[in-house]
Design a protein around this motif. Structure first.
Motif, PDB file in Angstrom:
ATOM      1  N   ALA A 123       0.830  -1.210   0.000  1.00 60.93           N
ATOM      2  CA  ALA A 123       0.000   0.000   0.000  1.00 60.93           C
ATOM      3  C   ALA A 123       0.863   1.258   0.000  1.00 60.93           C
ATOM      4  CB  ALA A 123      -0.919   0.002   1.209  1.00 60.93           C
ATOM      5  N   GLU A 124       2.154   1.115   0.226  1.00 63.05           N
ATOM      6  CA  GLU A 124       3.164   2.155   0.042  1.00 63.05           C
ATOM      7  C   GLU A 124       3.231   3.225   1.145  1.00 63.05           C
ATOM      8  OE1 GLU A 124       4.102   2.460  -4.555  1.00 63.05           O
ATOM      9  OE2 GLU A 124       2.044   3.093  -4.179  1.00 63.05           O
TER      10      GLU A 124
ATOM     11  N   GLU B  33      -5.458  -4.862  -4.354  1.00 67.71           N
ATOM     12  CA  GLU B  33      -5.371  -3.395  -4.360  1.00 67.71           C
ATOM     13  C   GLU B  33      -5.474  -2.839  -5.774  1.00 67.71           C
ATOM     14  OE1 GLU B  33      -2.372  -0.815  -1.948  1.00 67.71           O
ATOM     15  OE2 GLU B  33      -1.446  -1.180  -3.920  1.00 67.71           O
TER      16      GLU B  33
ATOM     17  N   GLU C 182      -4.736   0.714  -7.839  1.00 68.39           N
ATOM     18  CA  GLU C 182      -4.292   2.118  -7.872  1.00 68.39           C
ATOM     19  C   GLU C 182      -5.231   2.779  -8.852  1.00 68.39           C
ATOM     20  OE1 GLU C 182      -0.059   2.948  -8.178  1.00 68.39           O
ATOM     21  OE2 GLU C 182      -0.538   4.745  -9.363  1.00 68.39           O
TER      22      GLU C 182
ATOM     23  N   LYS D  84      -2.584   9.274  -3.188  1.00 63.96           N
ATOM     24  CA  LYS D  84      -1.419   9.654  -3.996  1.00 63.96           C
ATOM     25  C   LYS D  84      -1.913  10.793  -4.891  1.00 63.96           C
ATOM     26  CE  LYS D  84       1.287   6.209  -5.409  1.00 63.96           C
ATOM     27  NZ  LYS D  84       1.738   4.932  -6.062  1.00 63.96           N
TER      28      LYS D  84
ATOM     29  N   ASN E 274      -4.051   4.413  -3.667  1.00 66.82           N
ATOM     30  CA  ASN E 274      -4.075   2.965  -3.541  1.00 66.82           C
ATOM     31  C   ASN E 274      -5.311   2.613  -2.734  1.00 66.82           C
ATOM     32  OD1 ASN E 274      -1.617   2.453  -4.864  1.00 66.82           O
ATOM     33  ND2 ASN E 274      -0.461   2.882  -2.993  1.00 66.82           N
TER      34      ASN E 274
ATOM     35  N   GLY F 178      -7.258  -0.549  -1.352  1.00 66.03           N
ATOM     36  CA  GLY F 178      -7.042  -1.989  -1.224  1.00 66.03           C
ATOM     37  C   GLY F 178      -7.727  -2.595  -0.033  1.00 66.03           C
TER      38      GLY F 178
ATOM     39  N   ASN G 135      -2.776  -4.832  -7.896  1.00 66.42           N
ATOM     40  CA  ASN G 135      -1.723  -5.548  -7.168  1.00 66.42           C
ATOM     41  C   ASN G 135      -2.342  -6.590  -6.250  1.00 66.42           C
ATOM     42  OD1 ASN G 135       0.705  -3.837  -7.945  1.00 66.42           O
ATOM     43  ND2 ASN G 135      -0.708  -2.294  -7.146  1.00 66.42           N
TER      44      ASN G 135
END
Length: 393
Positions: A44-45, A178, A180, A210, A216, A218, A251
Motif C-alpha cells: 500500500a506504500e 489493491e 491504484e 497519492k 491505492n 485496497g 496488485n
C-alpha cells in the motif's frame, strides 16, 4: 566467482543488509529475480516518516509521492476516529522507485547488484553450504559466499533450501488486493481505514492517497476466507458508489500476519523480512519491521566476518527476539483479540477511542488504552467485551 555475502531478494530488507555490509568493506552481491527491481509492487506504500532518519535513507522526492498527516478510521456503522498531526507523520511512497533506489544505495556503498538473477539451489561442498546456484539472464552461474541472506519474500526459496522452518498455517496470512485508481472525496492528507466483519473480515479496507485524486485502494482479509479479497473490495466500492472505470494498476499479494520464524539462522544462511514473517500482525505493514531486522542482521554479519566466526550470526536470532520479539508477540495477541470483535463491538470501540489511543494501539503499546476502555460503561456492561480486553493484559 566469490563474495563474502550474497543477498537474495531486493525488496526492502535485502538492499539495506547489502548496503550496510558493503559499507563495512566486505564484498557483497545483491541479486533479484525480477528484470526490474521494484516491480511489480505488492504494497500500500505507506510508511512512517521517521524511518528515513532511523535507517539512514535519503528523504528523496523521487520516491515520495505524498506526505501524510495522520489517519482516520471508520466503523461498520460510520463512526469515525481520527489521528491528525500538525506535522508530517508519514509518506506514501512510489515503491517501484524506492526499491530501485535502495538497491542503488547498496551499489553506491560497494555492493554488486544483479537483476534478473534467480537462485535455484544452494551450492554445497562436503556437506557445507558454500554459496548459491543461480540463473543470471538465463545462464547458470555458481556463486561462492561465506554468508547467504534469504530476503526473497513470503515464499522464500533460499530459506526452504537451507532447511529453515518458515511454515505457518494459512490463518497466519492475509490475502491482499489493491487497485491504484482515480478516487475523489477523501481528505488526501490522511490515510483512511474501514473496519467491519462484512467489510473486510479480520482486516480492513484502505485508501492511501497519492496526488489529489489518485490513491491505492485496497483490502486485506484472512487468507482462509471462503471468499476472495477482490470480492470484498469490489463489494465495498459498489456499496460506496465509487466508480471503478479508472483503474491504473492492480496488485495482489499474500501478507504474513503471524507465524514468526523462531530460528532465523541455520549454518551460514540467515532469513529476513517477509521471508521471516517480520510483519506487523495488526496492520500488515512490513517495511519498518524489515528495515529493523535488516539493521540487526547486517550488524552481526559484519561482526562474524570481522572476527572470522560465523557462529556469531546466531546472535541475530537472539537480538531480534529480544528487541523486536516481545512487541511482535503483543501485536499478534492484539490481532487475535480483534478477530473476536463483532461489528457492534467495533462501533463501540471506535466511538471511545481517541487519536492518541490509535497511535498506541498501532505501536503495540495498548495496556493503558485497554485499561481505560475497561472502565467505560459500554464495556463494563458486556461480559464478552471485558473478557476480550482482559485477555490482552
Amino acid at each position: 566467482m566469490k563474495y563474502d555475502v550474497v543477498v537474495v531478494g531486493s525488496g526492502v530488507a535485502g538492499p539495506i543488509v547489502a548496503r550496510d555490509v558493503a559499507k563495512a568493506g566486505f564484498s557483497v552481491l545483491l541479486v533479484d529475480k525480477k528484470p526490474a527491481i521494484g516491480t511489480p509492487k505488492q504494497c500500500a506504500e505507506g510508511i512512517n516518516v521517521n524511518v528515513f532518519k532511523e535507517f539512514d535513507i535519503p528523504y528523496d522526492k523521487r520516491f515520495i509521492n505524498r506526505e501524510i498527516y495522520g489517519a482516520r478510521i471508520y466503523s461498520p456503522s460510520g463512526y469515525t476516529a481520527e489521528l491528525r498531526y500538525d506535522k508530517v507523520s508519514g509518506v506514501i511512497l512510489e515503491r517501484k522507485v524506492f526499491d530501485k533506489m535502495l538497491a542503488y544505495y547498496a551499489a553506491k556503498a560497494g555492493a554488486d547488484v544483479w537483476a534478473r538473477t534467480e537462485v535455484i539451489d544452494l551450492l554445497r561442498k562436503e556437506g557445507k553450504i558454500m554459496g548459491v546456484k543461480a540463473k543470471h539472464e538465463g545462464e547458470l552461474v555458481e556463486i561462492e559466499a561465506k554468508i547467504i541472506v534469504a530476503a526473497d519474500g513470503v515464499e522464500s526459496t533460499v530459506a526452504r533450501l537451507a532447511g529453515i522452518n518458515t511454515y505457518a498455517p494459512p490463518h497466519e496470512f492475509d490475502s491482499a488486493y489493491e487497485y491504484e485508481m482515480i478516487i475523489e472525496g477523501y481528505d488526501p492528507d490522511l490515510i483512511h481505514l474501514w473496519f467491519g466483519n462484512e467489510i473486510a473480515p479480520r482486516g480492513y479496507v484502505w485508501v492511501f492517497p497519492k496526488d489529489e485524486d489518485r490513491a491505492n485502494v485496497g483490502i486485506g482479509i484472512n487468507s482462509d476466507n471462503e471468499k476472495t479479497a477482490k470480492y470484498y473490495l469490489d463489494k465495498w466500492l459498489k456499496e460506496n458508489n465509487i466508480p471503478t472505470k479508472k483503474i491504473l494498476e492492480i496488485n495482489v499479494g499474500l501478507v504474513p500476519v503471524g507465524g514468526f520464524v523462531r530460528e532465523l539462522v541455520k549454518e551460514n544462511v540467515a532469513v529476513v523480512g517477509d521471508a521471516a514473517r517480520q510483519v506487523n500482525p495488526v496492520h500488515g505493514g512490513g517495511m519498518y519491521e524489515a528495515m529493523k531486522a535488516a539493521n540487526i542482521l547486517a550488524k552481526w554479519i559484519v561482526k562474524a566476518l570481522e572476527e572470522e566466526n560465523l557462529e556469531l550470526l546466531k546472535n541475530y536470532t537472539k537480538e531480534w527476539w529480544e528487541v523486536e520479539g516481545p512487541k511482535m508477540e503483543r501485536l499478534l495477541k492484539l490481532r487475535r483479540a480483534m478477530e473476536k470483535l463483532t461489528d457492534e463491538d467495533i462501533d463501540v470501540f471506535v466511538q471511545l477511542l481517541g487519536g492518541t489511543d490509535l497511535e498506541k494501539l498501532a505501536g503495540g503499546n495498548y495496556f493503558e488504552v485497554v485499561k481505560a476502555l475497561m472502565k467505560h460503561p459500554k464495556v463494563l456492561m458486556s461480559k464478552r467485551r471485558l473478557e476480550i480486553l482482559k485477555a490482552l493484559l
